[in-house]
Design a protein around this motif. Structure first.
Motif, mmCIF file in Angstrom:
data_model
loop_
_atom_site.group_PDB
_atom_site.id
_atom_site.type_symbol
_atom_site.label_atom_id
_atom_site.label_comp_id
_atom_site.label_asym_id
_atom_site.label_seq_id
_atom_site.Cartn_x
_atom_site.Cartn_y
_atom_site.Cartn_z
ATOM 1 N N ASP A 132 0.830 -1.207 0.000
ATOM 2 C CA ASP A 132 0.000 0.000 0.000
ATOM 3 C C ASP A 132 0.866 1.259 0.000
ATOM 4 O O ASP A 132 0.525 2.261 -0.646
ATOM 5 C CB ASP A 132 -0.920 0.006 1.220
ATOM 6 N N PHE A 133 1.974 1.206 0.736
ATOM 7 C CA PHE A 133 2.922 2.333 0.755
ATOM 8 C C PHE A 133 3.391 2.642 -0.658
ATOM 9 O O PHE A 133 3.403 3.797 -1.093
ATOM 10 C CB PHE A 133 4.103 1.967 1.657
ATOM 11 N N ASN A 134 3.773 1.607 -1.401
ATOM 12 C CA ASN A 134 4.209 1.789 -2.784
ATOM 13 C C ASN A 134 3.103 2.360 -3.651
ATOM 14 O O ASN A 134 3.303 3.333 -4.397
ATOM 15 C CB ASN A 134 4.657 0.451 -3.369
ATOM 16 N N GLU A 135 1.926 1.756 -3.569
ATOM 17 C CA GLU A 135 0.817 2.177 -4.426
ATOM 18 C C GLU A 135 0.417 3.625 -4.138
ATOM 19 O O GLU A 135 0.185 4.412 -5.061
ATOM 20 C CB GLU A 135 -0.385 1.249 -4.217
ATOM 21 N N PHE A 136 0.340 3.954 -2.854
ATOM 22 C CA PHE A 136 -0.056 5.297 -2.451
ATOM 23 C C PHE A 136 0.925 6.349 -2.972
ATOM 24 O O PHE A 136 0.542 7.341 -3.590
ATOM 25 C CB PHE A 136 -0.147 5.364 -0.925
ATOM 26 N N ASN A 137 2.207 6.114 -2.736
ATOM 27 C CA ASN A 137 3.198 7.111 -3.132
ATOM 28 C C ASN A 137 3.397 7.171 -4.647
ATOM 29 O O ASN A 137 3.646 8.248 -5.198
ATOM 30 C CB ASN A 137 4.522 6.839 -2.411
ATOM 31 N N LEU A 138 3.276 6.035 -5.329
ATOM 32 C CA LEU A 138 3.359 6.056 -6.794
ATOM 33 C C LEU A 138 2.232 6.877 -7.397
ATOM 34 O O LEU A 138 2.430 7.624 -8.371
ATOM 35 C CB LEU A 138 3.325 4.632 -7.345
ATOM 36 N N ALA A 139 1.021 6.764 -6.824
ATOM 37 C CA ALA A 139 -0.118 7.534 -7.324
ATOM 38 C C ALA A 139 0.117 9.030 -7.156
ATOM 39 O O ALA A 139 -0.149 9.825 -8.064
ATOM 40 C CB ALA A 139 -1.393 7.111 -6.591
ATOM 41 N N ASP A 198 3.124 10.487 -6.719
ATOM 42 C CA ASP A 198 4.282 10.870 -7.544
ATOM 43 C C ASP A 198 3.870 11.150 -8.985
ATOM 44 O O ASP A 198 4.305 12.131 -9.591
ATOM 45 C CB ASP A 198 5.333 9.751 -7.533
ATOM 46 N N SER A 199 3.039 10.276 -9.556
ATOM 47 C CA SER A 199 2.636 10.458 -10.947
ATOM 48 C C SER A 199 1.763 11.701 -11.113
ATOM 49 O O SER A 199 1.855 12.404 -12.117
ATOM 50 C CB SER A 199 1.894 9.223 -11.459
ATOM 51 N N SER A 200 0.936 12.005 -10.119
ATOM 52 C CA SER A 200 0.078 13.185 -10.187
ATOM 53 C C SER A 200 0.883 14.472 -10.080
ATOM 54 O O SER A 200 0.542 15.483 -10.687
ATOM 55 C CB SER A 200 -0.963 13.145 -9.070
ATOM 56 N N PHE A 201 1.959 14.449 -9.282
ATOM 57 C CA PHE A 201 2.776 15.642 -9.074
ATOM 58 C C PHE A 201 4.036 15.663 -9.939
ATOM 59 O O PHE A 201 4.868 16.555 -9.807
ATOM 60 C CB PHE A 201 3.202 15.749 -7.603
ATOM 61 N N ASN A 202 4.181 14.626 -10.797
ATOM 62 C CA ASN A 202 5.375 14.510 -11.644
ATOM 63 C C ASN A 202 6.655 14.501 -10.815
ATOM 64 O O ASN A 202 7.623 15.209 -11.109
ATOM 65 C CB ASN A 202 5.427 15.654 -12.672
ATOM 66 N N LEU A 203 6.653 13.678 -9.770
ATOM 67 C CA LEU A 203 7.816 13.566 -8.892
ATOM 68 C C LEU A 203 8.417 12.170 -8.982
ATOM 69 O O LEU A 203 7.735 11.205 -9.301
ATOM 70 C CB LEU A 203 7.409 13.834 -7.438
ATOM 71 N N ASP A 204 9.712 12.063 -8.675
ATOM 72 C CA ASP A 204 10.366 10.771 -8.543
ATOM 73 C C ASP A 204 10.381 10.390 -7.069
ATOM 74 O O ASP A 204 10.447 11.252 -6.198
ATOM 75 C CB ASP A 204 11.812 10.837 -9.040
ATOM 76 N N LYS A 205 10.363 9.089 -6.795
ATOM 77 C CA LYS A 205 10.472 8.644 -5.407
ATOM 78 C C LYS A 205 11.786 9.136 -4.818
ATOM 79 O O LYS A 205 12.816 9.115 -5.483
ATOM 80 C CB LYS A 205 10.413 7.122 -5.332
ATOM 81 N N PHE A 206 11.714 9.543 -3.586
ATOM 82 C CA PHE A 206 12.912 10.063 -2.946
ATOM 83 C C PHE A 206 13.975 8.991 -2.868
ATOM 84 O O PHE A 206 13.734 7.895 -2.388
ATOM 85 C CB PHE A 206 12.560 10.584 -1.539
ATOM 86 N N ILE A 207 15.168 9.287 -3.358
ATOM 87 C CA ILE A 207 16.186 8.276 -3.627
ATOM 88 C C ILE A 207 16.610 7.507 -2.381
ATOM 89 O O ILE A 207 16.916 6.311 -2.449
ATOM 90 C CB ILE A 207 17.410 8.946 -4.302
ATOM 91 N N GLU A 208 16.590 8.148 -1.194
ATOM 92 C CA GLU A 208 17.069 7.479 0.015
ATOM 93 C C GLU A 208 16.156 6.349 0.465
ATOM 94 O O GLU A 208 16.516 5.543 1.308
ATOM 95 C CB GLU A 208 17.244 8.499 1.147
ATOM 96 N N LEU A 209 14.944 6.289 -0.063
ATOM 97 C CA LEU A 209 14.018 5.233 0.346
ATOM 98 C C LEU A 209 14.007 4.051 -0.611
ATOM 99 O O LEU A 209 13.304 3.089 -0.397
ATOM 100 C CB LEU A 209 12.595 5.786 0.462
#
Length: 402
Positions: free
Chosen positions: A378-385, A387-398
């Motif tokens: 769920d953590f992955n799905e939530f943040n991917l959703a 990220d795609s809406s805000f045009n962001l990349d996942k924070f590299i340290e995570l």
């Protein structure tokens, strides 16, 4: 007559962002009906004054006077069981805990916790439309997340505002906590401050929760200088890119500049203070030491104070995919070892102890009615959703966690 468990229902009104009134910010406002079908007062049909002596408030007071702890007070109870100072303890120390009546006069209102609007300039990951108008433009993109077992808050959408036309009616006010949205954007907030008589504002201690993106104009600053004092609580969840990632909308460079303006303000106005108020969560729990490094560059301003500037210990409980408890046990165990190292143990030891407790717990332990529902999937799905809406990349340290 027994002194009550907590002073708050007798001297204080909290206005929640879901348009209901309650006794304090820690009170579980989802408990909206009490015995005998007593209903919670709502902003749409009650004023602050009406709510203060509503049947809802009276029933909570009655239970406390009878020596009971009302349903809704679990957050303070749980914090105290963990050895953490609760809001109840803080406010009982601040205001006299005495024998009160079930019916309270307007003059007994000594503290308010209010939001003038949900207008905001950020789309923080743990937020939503009830607290931020900025969320409205992207809310529809998350429809796939609405029916999950952990659910996504689908609270009130659109702009809402509250206006207090005559602040002077609160004759004995001593303490005001102002939330948002972002309070320093709100015209209603600015009007409230400007209308406040000098002999009133001189008796009031202010507490602001601000995202650190806006420094008020000169008129507001000059009025706040007249206050009895105050604290600026900066909702900063990381330093640099991490804060931009968790709280998209404004560059770190601008926030850093506003933080420095606030430190200049409190240097000139000794009765004001600054606290850092992060929301500890899966995205920043690994960043504790770096957070301290940034905060301690300002410690010389009050070199006689231990653990200053103060850093808060609040943690994210919703949305559940962002909670600390979704992280893999091995990852949390490694962080615990890191935070227990002798060479760093002396920095912010009380906060360090609390964060270690958070990392040690798995939900279901001493968390009242809350049960763990979300996972790393769920953590992955939530943040991917997001990220795609805000045009962001996942924070590299995570990436090593994901």
């Amino acid at each position: 007559m027994t002194k009550p468990y907590c002073v708050m229902p007798f001297i204080h009104v909290k206005q929640f962002q879901n348009h209901v009134f309650g006794p304090c910010c820690e009170f579980e406002n989802k408990i909206q009906n009490r015995s005998n079908n007593v209903k919670v007062p709502r902003v749409e049909d009650s004023s602050i004054i009406d709510s203060f002596n509503s049947d809802y408030f009276k029933e909570i007071r009655k239970e406390m006077i009878e020596g009971k702890i009302p349903a809704g007070c679990e957050r303070c109870l749980n914090k105290e069981k963990m050895g953490v100072n609760s809001y109840r303890i803080f406010m009982n120390d601040k205001f006299e805990l005495k024998n009160y009546n079930i019916n309270q006069s307007l003059s007994e209102i000594k503290a308010l916790d209010i939001s003038f609007s949900n207008e905001c300039n950020l789309t923080c990951r743990m937020c939503g439309p009830s607290y931020s108008t900025k969320w409205n433009s992207v809310w529809g993109k998350f429809s796939s997340l609405y029916n999950k077992k952990w659910s996504l808050d689908t609270g009130d959408k659109g702009l809402w505002k509250m206006e207090i036309e005559d602040p002077s009616m609160f004759t004995n006010l001593e303490y005001i906590k102002i939330m948002g949205g972002e309070p320093f954007i709100s015209k209603e907030h600015n009007s409230f401050i400007q209308l406040m008589p000098k002999n009133m504002i001189q008796n009031i201690f202010f507490e602001y929760n601000t995202n650190g993106t806006i420094f008020p104009d000169d008129q507001i600053i000059e009025k706040l200088k007249l206050a009895n004092g105050g604290v600026i609580k900066l909702s900063i969840d990381g330093i640099g890119e991490l804060n931009e990632y968790i709280r998209p909308g404004v560059s770190w460079e601008k926030i850093d500049n506003v933080i420095r303006l606030w430190f200049s303000f409190i240097t000139e106005n000794k009765n004001w203070d600054i606290h850092f108020a992060p929301c500890w969560q899966a995205l920043n729990i690994h960043f504790f030491e770096e957070y301290i490094d940034y905060v301690q560059q300002f410690s010389h301003i009050k070199s006689d104070c231990e653990e200053w500037p103060w850093i808060g210990s609040n943690r994210v409980l919703t949305p559940e995919p962002l909670t600390i408890y979704v992280l893999p046990k091995r990852y949390k165990d490694n962080l615990i070892k890191k935070y227990k190292k002798n060479d760093i143990k002396t920095r912010y030891p009380r906060l360090r102890k609390t964060l270690i407790q958070y990392l040690s717990l798995d939900y279901g332990e001493s968390q009242g009615s809350y049960h763990k529902k979300a996972s790393m999937v769920d953590f992955n799905e939530f943040n991917l959703a997001i990220d795609s809406s805000f045009n962001l990349d996942k924070f590299i340290e995570l990436k090593n966690v994901l």
